[in-house]
Write a protein that holds these residues in place. Structure first.
Motif, mmCIF file in Angstrom:
data_model
loop_
_atom_site.group_PDB
_atom_site.id
_atom_site.type_symbol
_atom_site.label_atom_id
_atom_site.label_comp_id
_atom_site.label_asym_id
_atom_site.label_seq_id
_atom_site.Cartn_x
_atom_site.Cartn_y
_atom_site.Cartn_z
ATOM 1 N N ASP A 110 -11.910 -5.189 -36.176
ATOM 2 C CA ASP A 110 -12.347 -3.738 -35.583
ATOM 3 C C ASP A 110 -14.276 -3.451 -35.476
ATOM 4 O OD1 ASP A 110 -12.193 -0.385 -35.775
ATOM 5 O OD2 ASP A 110 -13.478 -0.547 -37.680
ATOM 6 N N GLY A 111 -15.119 -4.927 -36.300
ATOM 7 C CA GLY A 111 -16.501 -4.613 -35.571
ATOM 8 C C GLY A 111 -16.361 -5.764 -33.782
ATOM 9 N N GLU A 112 -15.780 -6.225 -33.963
ATOM 10 C CA GLU A 112 -15.668 -6.993 -32.833
ATOM 11 C C GLU A 112 -15.201 -6.043 -31.308
ATOM 12 O OE1 GLU A 112 -14.138 -11.000 -30.564
ATOM 13 O OE2 GLU A 112 -13.382 -10.801 -33.103
ATOM 14 N N LEU A 113 -13.729 -5.460 -31.933
ATOM 15 C CA LEU A 113 -13.750 -4.154 -30.428
ATOM 16 C C LEU A 113 -14.569 -3.387 -31.040
ATOM 17 C CD1 LEU A 113 -9.632 -3.930 -31.948
ATOM 18 C CD2 LEU A 113 -10.876 -4.609 -30.320
ATOM 19 N N LYS A 114 -15.290 -3.333 -31.127
ATOM 20 C CA LYS A 114 -16.288 -1.284 -31.353
ATOM 21 C C LYS A 114 -18.184 -2.350 -30.839
ATOM 22 C CE LYS A 114 -19.334 1.714 -34.394
ATOM 23 N NZ LYS A 114 -19.511 1.795 -35.809
ATOM 24 N N ARG A 115 -17.842 -3.392 -31.144
ATOM 25 C CA ARG A 115 -18.828 -4.148 -29.923
ATOM 26 C C ARG A 115 -18.170 -4.727 -28.432
ATOM 27 N NH1 ARG A 115 -19.330 -7.750 -34.815
ATOM 28 N NH2 ARG A 115 -18.266 -9.364 -33.352
ATOM 29 N N LEU A 116 -17.200 -4.644 -28.787
ATOM 30 C CA LEU A 116 -16.707 -4.926 -26.745
ATOM 31 C C LEU A 116 -16.728 -3.411 -26.387
ATOM 32 C CD1 LEU A 116 -13.691 -7.738 -27.370
ATOM 33 C CD2 LEU A 116 -15.842 -7.174 -26.650
ATOM 34 N N GLU A 117 -16.708 -2.657 -26.916
ATOM 35 C CA GLU A 117 -16.787 -1.001 -26.693
ATOM 36 C C GLU A 117 -18.062 -1.300 -25.579
ATOM 37 O OE1 GLU A 117 -16.209 1.657 -28.723
ATOM 38 O OE2 GLU A 117 -13.493 1.521 -28.597
ATOM 39 N N ARG A 118 -18.757 -1.528 -25.912
ATOM 40 C CA ARG A 118 -20.179 -0.595 -25.726
ATOM 41 C C ARG A 118 -20.758 -2.378 -24.944
ATOM 42 N NH1 ARG A 118 -21.514 -0.065 -30.918
ATOM 43 N NH2 ARG A 118 -22.246 -2.195 -31.219
ATOM 44 N N GLU A 119 -19.675 -3.489 -24.306
ATOM 45 C CA GLU A 119 -20.037 -4.673 -23.660
ATOM 46 C C GLU A 119 -19.928 -3.918 -22.010
ATOM 47 O OE1 GLU A 119 -20.946 -7.844 -22.378
ATOM 48 O OE2 GLU A 119 -21.016 -7.717 -23.989
ATOM 49 N N PRO A 120 -21.346 -4.191 -21.048
ATOM 50 C CA PRO A 120 -21.066 -3.928 -19.953
ATOM 51 C C PRO A 120 -19.913 -4.780 -19.648
ATOM 52 C CG PRO A 120 -23.472 -4.799 -20.463
ATOM 53 C CD PRO A 120 -22.206 -4.494 -21.806
ATOM 54 N N ARG A 122 -17.123 -5.659 -17.755
ATOM 55 C CA ARG A 122 -15.227 -5.034 -18.241
ATOM 56 C C ARG A 122 -14.979 -6.483 -17.939
ATOM 57 N NH1 ARG A 122 -15.827 -1.642 -21.714
ATOM 58 N NH2 ARG A 122 -17.293 0.175 -21.218
ATOM 59 N N GLN A 123 -15.435 -7.159 -17.347
ATOM 60 C CA GLN A 123 -13.932 -8.477 -16.714
ATOM 61 C C GLN A 123 -13.671 -9.482 -17.689
ATOM 62 O OE1 GLN A 123 -15.362 -10.908 -12.839
ATOM 63 N NE2 GLN A 123 -13.682 -11.238 -12.995
ATOM 64 N N ARG A 124 -14.680 -9.688 -18.159
ATOM 65 C CA ARG A 124 -14.904 -10.175 -19.660
ATOM 66 C C ARG A 124 -14.120 -9.802 -20.309
ATOM 67 N NH1 ARG A 124 -14.637 -15.571 -21.363
ATOM 68 N NH2 ARG A 124 -15.264 -15.768 -23.063
ATOM 69 N N THR A 125 -14.337 -8.688 -21.319
ATOM 70 C CA THR A 125 -13.668 -8.150 -21.924
ATOM 71 C C THR A 125 -12.264 -8.084 -21.730
ATOM 72 O OG1 THR A 125 -15.743 -6.549 -22.566
ATOM 73 C CG2 THR A 125 -13.813 -6.040 -23.298
ATOM 74 N N ALA A 126 -12.082 -7.514 -20.571
ATOM 75 C CA ALA A 126 -10.293 -7.560 -20.229
ATOM 76 C C ALA A 126 -9.873 -9.124 -20.210
ATOM 77 C CB ALA A 126 -10.565 -7.301 -18.356
ATOM 78 N N GLU A 127 -10.420 -10.282 -20.212
ATOM 79 C CA GLU A 127 -10.134 -11.177 -20.546
ATOM 80 C C GLU A 127 -9.676 -11.672 -21.892
ATOM 81 O OE1 GLU A 127 -12.856 -14.604 -19.041
ATOM 82 O OE2 GLU A 127 -12.393 -13.802 -17.209
ATOM 83 N N LEU A 128 -10.492 -11.245 -22.727
ATOM 84 C CA LEU A 128 -10.380 -11.270 -23.963
ATOM 85 C C LEU A 128 -9.588 -10.659 -24.371
ATOM 86 C CD1 LEU A 128 -13.917 -11.249 -25.306
ATOM 87 C CD2 LEU A 128 -12.782 -13.335 -24.736
ATOM 88 N N LEU A 129 -8.875 -9.814 -23.437
ATOM 89 C CA LEU A 129 -7.850 -8.419 -24.407
ATOM 90 C C LEU A 129 -6.580 -8.649 -24.399
ATOM 91 C CD1 LEU A 129 -8.149 -5.223 -24.785
ATOM 92 C CD2 LEU A 129 -6.807 -5.546 -22.817
ATOM 93 N N PRO A 130 -6.035 -9.735 -24.637
ATOM 94 C CA PRO A 130 -4.715 -10.367 -24.636
ATOM 95 C C PRO A 130 -4.603 -10.855 -25.915
ATOM 96 C CG PRO A 130 -5.104 -11.028 -22.732
ATOM 97 C CD PRO A 130 -6.483 -10.252 -22.739
ATOM 98 N N ASP A 131 -6.156 -12.020 -26.335
ATOM 99 C CA ASP A 131 -5.828 -12.264 -27.391
ATOM 100 C C ASP A 131 -5.967 -11.741 -28.742
ATOM 101 O OD1 ASP A 131 -6.899 -14.773 -29.533
ATOM 102 O OD2 ASP A 131 -8.828 -14.013 -29.238
#
Length: 254
Positions: A110-120, A122-131
């Motif tokens: 949950d903490g990691e997902l919360k940090r990714l919400e503020r990650e500018p 978005r492409q890198r976040t989309a790559e991490l989304l399946p994992d």
């Protein structure tokens, strides 16, 4: 006088210490209550915000919000179910220990997902989304398994208790409707009376058999003659007068 002052000082110190202890306990309880209320309010606000984001946003931001919402909902429901079940079933304490270990992974995700919400990025976040989805699915599946197992166990115990209670009620209802049957106390008394009668009959039969054998071996004594009753007017005794007596003659004496 000095002893009385010492005793009074000790009592005063004890009262002051007790008052301070009770004050600290009350303040601590109030503080914990306030913190619990604030935490619940914060969770409610955050859940509402995540629900709004999951419906109002699309793409990576909406997906992250939905993952956090699903994770938090499953973990909170499992924690509540295990805590309530452990109060009635002590065997669920081990399940609570496993859930605490699972909660550590849930808080980390949950903490990691919360940090990714503020990650500018978005492409890198989309790559991490399946994992992230795979990790969230494993944690949610484990939490759901614990929750449903605890609920199935509680429901099974309730069904067994209800079945046993129903059988007992049916037996009691049948006993109450059987008014033609004598009470248990009357039956016990009748059985005891019958046993006593059988014992007395057996003893009487044994005595009669012994008396018959003794009558054949030795003759019974003849009964003594019963004296006849005296007449109502018995005859008067005969009176002997002097002239009626005969004097023996001398020749008869010689």
């Amino acid at each position: 006088m000095e002893a009385a002052l010492i005793i009074f000082a000790l009592m005063l110190l004890a009262i002051v210490g007790l008052g301070a202890y009770l004050t600290v306990k009350a303040v601590g309880a109030a503080k914990r209550g306030v913190e619990r209320t604030v935490a619940q309010a914060r969770r409610s606000v955050e859940d509402t915000t995540l629900r709004a984001k999951s419906f109002g946003q699309v793409g990576v931001a909406g997906a992250l919000a939905q993952l956090r919402l699903d994770l938090r909902t499953s973990m909170r429901a499992t924690q509540q179910a295990l805590a309530e079940g452990a109060q009635a079933d002590a065997s669920l304490r081990e399940s609570l220990g496993l859930f605490e270990r699972l909660s550590a992974h849930g808080h980390e995700l949950d903490g990691e997902l919360k940090r990714l919400e503020r990650e500018p990025d978005r492409q890198r976040t989309a790559e991490l989304l399946p994992d992230l989805r795979e990790r969230a699915a494993k944690i949610i599946q484990a939490a759901d398994s614990l929750r449903w197992a605890a609920r199935d166990r509680a429901r099974r115990f309730a069904e067994d208790d209800l079945s046993l209670l129903s059988d007992q009620i049916q037996m009691e209802s049948g006993a109450l409707r059987d008014w033609s049957r004598e009470p248990v106390d009357d039956l016990a008394a009748a059985a005891a009376e019958w046993d006593a009668a059988q014992s007395a009959q057996s003893a009487q039969s044994a005595q009669s058999g012994q008396s018959g054998q003794s009558g054949q071996s030795a003759p019974s004594p003849e009964p003594e003659p019963t004296p006849r009753p005296a007449a109502l007017n018995p005859p008067a005794p005969t009176v002997q007068y002097p002239w009626q007596q005969k004097t023996p003659r001398p020749e008869s004496a010689g």
